[in-house]
Write a protein that holds these residues in place. Structure first.
Motif, PDB file in Angstrom:
ATOM      1  N   ASP A  71       1.209  -0.933  -0.102  1.00 56.00           N
ATOM      2  CA  ASP A  71       0.178   0.142  -0.096  1.00 56.00           C
ATOM      3  C   ASP A  71       0.555   1.158   0.293  1.00 56.00           C
ATOM      4  O   ASP A  71       2.173   1.316   0.080  1.00 56.00           O
ATOM      5  N   ASN A  72       0.220   2.529  -0.008  1.00 55.32           N
ATOM      6  CA  ASN A  72       1.126   4.135  -0.404  1.00 55.32           C
ATOM      7  C   ASN A  72       1.515   4.021   0.691  1.00 55.32           C
ATOM      8  O   ASN A  72       2.590   4.700   0.922  1.00 55.32           O
ATOM      9  N   VAL A  73       1.364   3.974   2.209  1.00 52.18           N
ATOM     10  CA  VAL A  73       2.141   4.095   3.388  1.00 52.18           C
ATOM     11  C   VAL A  73       3.163   3.432   3.971  1.00 52.18           C
ATOM     12  O   VAL A  73       4.059   3.971   3.790  1.00 52.18           O
ATOM     13  N   THR A  74       3.309   1.765   3.899  1.00 51.97           N
ATOM     14  CA  THR A  74       4.363   1.254   3.193  1.00 51.97           C
ATOM     15  C   THR A  74       5.757   1.617   2.215  1.00 51.97           C
ATOM     16  O   THR A  74       6.812   1.103   2.428  1.00 51.97           O
ATOM     17  N   PHE A  75       4.937   2.191   0.867  1.00 50.00           N
ATOM     18  CA  PHE A  75       6.048   2.211  -0.180  1.00 50.00           C
ATOM     19  C   PHE A  75       6.814   3.352   0.626  1.00 50.00           C
ATOM     20  O   PHE A  75       7.819   4.102  -0.322  1.00 50.00           O
ATOM     21  N   GLY A  76       5.823   4.620   1.040  1.00 49.51           N
ATOM     22  CA  GLY A  76       6.284   5.470   1.653  1.00 49.51           C
ATOM     23  C   GLY A  76       7.518   5.643   2.577  1.00 49.51           C
ATOM     24  O   GLY A  76       8.679   6.087   2.309  1.00 49.51           O
ATOM     25  N   ILE A  77       7.326   4.672   3.825  1.00 49.47           N
ATOM     26  CA  ILE A  77       8.248   4.420   4.397  1.00 49.47           C
ATOM     27  C   ILE A  77       9.310   4.221   3.610  1.00 49.47           C
ATOM     28  O   ILE A  77      10.307   4.041   3.889  1.00 49.47           O
ATOM     29  N   THR A  78       9.444   2.632   3.170  1.00 50.32           N
ATOM     30  CA  THR A  78      10.566   2.271   2.620  1.00 50.32           C
ATOM     31  C   THR A  78      10.806   3.131   1.564  1.00 50.32           C
ATOM     32  O   THR A  78      12.509   3.396   1.932  1.00 50.32           O
ATOM     33  N   MET A  79      10.867   4.086   0.787  1.00 54.79           N
ATOM     34  CA  MET A  79      11.587   4.969   0.574  1.00 54.79           C
ATOM     35  C   MET A  79      12.010   6.712   1.495  1.00 54.79           C
ATOM     36  O   MET A  79      13.547   7.085   0.993  1.00 54.79           O
ATOM     37  N   LEU A  80      11.310   6.533   2.106  1.00 49.97           N
ATOM     38  CA  LEU A  80      12.422   7.310   3.195  1.00 49.97           C
ATOM     39  C   LEU A  80      13.215   6.816   3.583  1.00 49.97           C
ATOM     40  O   LEU A  80      14.144   7.133   4.161  1.00 49.97           O
ATOM     41  N   ILE A  81      12.862   5.712   4.172  1.00 49.36           N
ATOM     42  CA  ILE A  81      14.799   4.979   4.302  1.00 49.36           C
ATOM     43  C   ILE A  81      15.210   4.673   3.799  1.00 49.36           C
ATOM     44  O   ILE A  81      16.767   4.718   3.895  1.00 49.36           O
ATOM     45  N   CYS A  82      15.255   4.118   2.803  1.00 51.45           N
ATOM     46  CA  CYS A  82      15.947   4.212   1.121  1.00 51.45           C
ATOM     47  C   CYS A  82      16.610   5.324   0.952  1.00 51.45           C
ATOM     48  O   CYS A  82      18.130   5.901   0.618  1.00 51.45           O
ATOM     49  N   GLY A  83      15.509   6.063   1.351  1.00 50.17           N
ATOM     50  CA  GLY A  83      16.449   7.589   1.008  1.00 50.17           C
ATOM     51  C   GLY A  83      17.245   8.132   1.657  1.00 50.17           C
ATOM     52  O   GLY A  83      18.156   9.549   1.570  1.00 50.17           O
ATOM     53  N   MET A  84      16.790   8.471   2.988  1.00 50.01           N
ATOM     54  CA  MET A  84      17.872   8.766   4.202  1.00 50.01           C
ATOM     55  C   MET A  84      18.680   7.928   4.434  1.00 50.01           C
ATOM     56  O   MET A  84      20.255   8.187   4.577  1.00 50.01           O
ATOM     57  N   GLY A  85      18.788   6.657   4.284  1.00 48.03           N
ATOM     58  CA  GLY A  85      20.069   6.059   3.907  1.00 48.03           C
ATOM     59  C   GLY A  85      20.862   5.877   3.134  1.00 48.03           C
ATOM     60  O   GLY A  85      22.195   6.325   2.795  1.00 48.03           O
ATOM     61  N   GLY A  86      20.584   6.140   1.504  1.00 49.93           N
ATOM     62  CA  GLY A  86      21.517   6.852   0.877  1.00 49.93           C
ATOM     63  C   GLY A  86      21.676   7.902   0.746  1.00 49.93           C
ATOM     64  O   GLY A  86      23.384   8.648   0.789  1.00 49.93           O
ATOM     65  N   THR A  87      21.253   9.126   1.240  1.00 50.83           N
ATOM     66  CA  THR A  87      22.186  10.017   2.088  1.00 50.83           C
ATOM     67  C   THR A  87      22.984  10.655   2.921  1.00 50.83           C
ATOM     68  O   THR A  87      24.189  10.718   2.521  1.00 50.83           O
ATOM     69  N   ILE A  88      22.482   9.378   4.159  1.00 50.03           N
ATOM     70  CA  ILE A  88      23.653   9.322   5.136  1.00 50.03           C
ATOM     71  C   ILE A  88      25.126   8.272   4.679  1.00 50.03           C
ATOM     72  O   ILE A  88      25.973   9.137   4.874  1.00 50.03           O
TER      73      ILE A  88
END
Length: 45
Positions: A2-19
């Motif tokens: 669902d959209n919430v799970t996808f959003g949280i996954t993208m959030l974690i991947c984006g923050m991890g990539g930035t770090i």
């Protein structure tokens, strides 16, 4: 997925990539600092 799970996954991947990118940049800067150390300026008096 669902959209919430996808959003949280993208959030974690984006923050991890930035770090990860910031960590790699700090390693490069430390390496360049060791390769080209700062030379003290000579004071003319």
């Amino acid at each position: 997925m669902d959209n919430v799970t996808f959003g949280i996954t993208m959030l974690i991947c984006g923050m991890g990539g930035t770090i990860l990118t910031l960590w790699i940049m700090s390693l490069v800067m430390a390496l360049l600092g060791r390769m080209f150390p700062e030379k003290p300026e000579k004071k003319e008096a």
